[in-house]
Design a protein around this motif. Structure first.
Motif, PDB file in Angstrom:
ATOM      1  N   GLY A 133       0.796  -1.231   0.000  1.00 34.77           N
ATOM      2  CA  GLY A 133       0.000   0.000   0.000  1.00 34.77           C
ATOM      3  C   GLY A 133       0.823   1.274   0.000  1.00 34.77           C
ATOM      4  O   GLY A 133       2.058   1.237   0.129  1.00 34.77           O
ATOM      5  N   ILE A 134       0.113   2.390  -0.150  1.00 33.19           N
ATOM      6  CA  ILE A 134       0.781   3.696  -0.173  1.00 33.19           C
ATOM      7  C   ILE A 134       0.792   4.263   1.248  1.00 33.19           C
ATOM      8  O   ILE A 134      -0.272   4.455   1.846  1.00 33.19           O
ATOM      9  N   PRO A 135       1.979   4.523   1.793  1.00 36.44           N
ATOM     10  CA  PRO A 135       2.040   5.074   3.150  1.00 36.44           C
ATOM     11  C   PRO A 135       1.567   6.532   3.180  1.00 36.44           C
ATOM     12  O   PRO A 135       1.812   7.299   2.246  1.00 36.44           O
ATOM     13  N   ASP A 171      -4.916   1.227   6.656  1.00 35.33           N
ATOM     14  CA  ASP A 171      -4.770   0.692   8.019  1.00 35.33           C
ATOM     15  C   ASP A 171      -3.571   1.281   8.743  1.00 35.33           C
ATOM     16  O   ASP A 171      -2.527   1.548   8.134  1.00 35.33           O
ATOM     17  N   LEU A 172      -3.742   1.399  10.040  1.00 32.70           N
ATOM     18  CA  LEU A 172      -2.674   1.925  10.884  1.00 32.70           C
ATOM     19  C   LEU A 172      -1.507   0.931  10.887  1.00 32.70           C
ATOM     20  O   LEU A 172      -1.708  -0.272  11.079  1.00 32.70           O
ATOM     21  N   ARG A 173      -0.300   1.444  10.652  1.00 34.35           N
ATOM     22  CA  ARG A 173       0.860   0.534  10.647  1.00 34.35           C
ATOM     23  C   ARG A 173       1.270   0.243  12.091  1.00 34.35           C
ATOM     24  O   ARG A 173       1.540   1.166  12.868  1.00 34.35           O
ATOM     25  N   MET A 174       1.345  -1.046  12.415  1.00 35.19           N
ATOM     26  CA  MET A 174       1.681  -1.434  13.783  1.00 35.19           C
ATOM     27  C   MET A 174       3.171  -1.755  13.889  1.00 35.19           C
ATOM     28  O   MET A 174       3.781  -2.267  12.951  1.00 35.19           O
ATOM     29  N   ASP A 210      -1.260   2.688   5.916  1.00 31.97           N
ATOM     30  CA  ASP A 210      -0.867   2.061   4.644  1.00 31.97           C
ATOM     31  C   ASP A 210      -2.147   1.820   3.863  1.00 31.97           C
ATOM     32  O   ASP A 210      -2.994   1.010   4.257  1.00 31.97           O
ATOM     33  N   TRP A 211      -2.274   2.569   2.769  1.00 30.00           N
ATOM     34  CA  TRP A 211      -3.506   2.479   1.969  1.00 30.00           C
ATOM     35  C   TRP A 211      -3.333   1.450   0.845  1.00 30.00           C
ATOM     36  O   TRP A 211      -2.608   1.687  -0.107  1.00 30.00           O
TER      37      TRP A 211
END
Ligand SMILES: O=C(CO)[C@H](O)[C@H](O)COP(=O)(O)O
Length: 369
Positions: A270-272, A296-299, A317-318
């Motif tokens: 995905g695109i950050p 989504d939130l990057r963990m 990250d999309w």
């Protein structure tokens, strides 16, 4: 070259696509053609005349390569003279090749830049076959060495990106500074890079001390056929974009796995998007509702909770599910309240060096598109 010229000319003059073009190809052609105009029946790229055929390009080269005093110009000056007035698809590569082939020039000693280009073109360094990781690492190194050797000169301010490929840039730069006694200052794009630069003994300088960077070199997660990039796999996209945008030229290095024709083809994470922590939910929802996919939130891996960037922010990250107009998407996401920046680097890179599996270096240059 002739066919590309005709495609652009036809779409601009009569709105005609080549037969059997898919809607995706039509979209790409329209986007590419938007950089050109027709004036007085001639095609122009900005204010430069777009040269139609290789014969015409060769004739122009013959004219411009020899100065009025009879002196033959080198690669840099031939390119500068021709690029001021003309544009053709692949002109950088053609000019480099024709200067190196010029019989008159062959009798003169080559400049260091010409020696490097010749070596790269004729004698690409070979890598040993081995496990995948080793091959990838060799490919990263090849790209990094090519970029440092060709673009870094004495008395320059050099922007240094972040990530694993950049480690090779830092090593090579330190080697050259030591051997050639170069005076080079580095602008880091992350905490990690700052430490690496300092540890190896290179000089660090900040943007508030020096606004203009001569050249910035950085890695990428994916590069498309038009040199648009996805960056931010290591989470340093905001500082990287600031440094790239302050550089006279922005050079990208990558291994062969990152070369693709359209974004999303190779890079699946995905695109950050860097966001102010309190805004991560509204931004994530806005991206999903406007463009689909999931943001989504990057963990973090060795820490509880989310990844926190060098700027104290969170990362989304999309993962998109269709092709988009990336320039428009980038602008729209950047306008969302709470967004710091996106990992889409549109129209910023001037040249990309790909280290290839077979030990060669592949170059994609803005002027060769
Ligand atoms: O954009 C980046 C960091 O924000 C990196 O350039 C990108 O993630 C590539 O990293 P690597 O060289 O480790 O593959």
């Amino acid at each position: 070259m002739e066919r590309k010229w005709e495609k652009v000319f036809n779409i601009l003059s009569v709105g005609e696509y080549p037969p059997f073009f898919t809607s995706n190809q039509k979209f790409k052609l329209r986007r590419y053609a938007s950089k050109f105009t027709i004036k007085g029946g001639e095609l122009f790229f900005g204010d430069k005349k777009a040269v139609k055929s290789r014969d015409e390009a060769r004739a122009l080269f013959n004219e411009f390569h020899v100065a009025p005093n009879g002196k033959h110009l080198g690669i840099f000056n031939s390119r500068r003279a021709l690029c001021a007035k003309f544009y053709w698809f692949g002109m950088t590569r053609d000019i480099e090749k024709w200067v190196l082939e010029c019989n008159e020039c062959k009798t003169r000693p080559l400049t260091p830049a010409q020696i490097k280009i010749k070596r790269l073109a004729q004698n690409p360094p070979k890598i040993k076959r081995g496990v995948l990781n080793k091959k990838v690492e060799e490919a990263k190194k090849l790209a990094a060495y090519a970029a440092v050797d060709y673009h870094v000169k004495d008395n320059q301010i050099v922007g240094i990106g972040s990530g694993s490929t950049i480690v090779h840039v830092i090593k090579r730069l330190a080697e050259r500074v030591r051997k050639e006694n170069l005076n080079v200052f580095c602008v880091p794009t992350s905490f990690q890079t700052r430490l690496l630069i300092q540890d190896i003994g290179l000089m660090v300088i900040d943007l508030n001390r020096h606004l203009e960077i001569d050249v910035a070199i950085d890695g990428a997660d994916e590069v498309d056929s038009e040199l648009n990039l996805i960056k931010g796999g290591c989470g340093c996209l905001t500082q990287e974009k600031i440094v790239a945008s302050c550089a006279k030229s922005f050079i990208v290095i990558a291994d062969y796995r990152k070369d693709s024709s359209a974004l999303g083809e190779q890079w699946k994470k995905g695109i950050p998007v860097e966001v102010i922590p309190m805004a991560y939910v509204p931004v994530s929802r806005a991206i999903q509702s406007q463009f689909g996919g999931s943001a989504d939130l990057r963990m973090a891996v060795s820490k509880a909770g989310p990844v926190v960037t060098d700027n104290g922010n969170f990362l989304l990250d999309w993962r998109f599910d269709q092709e988009h107009n990336w320039s428009a998407v980038n602008t729209t996401i950047k306008m969302m309240p709470g967004v710091v920046d996106t990992g889409l680097f549109i129209n910023l890179a001037e040249r990309v060096y790909f280290g290839m599996e077979d030990g060669t270096v592949k170059i994609r240059d803005k002027n060769m598109l």
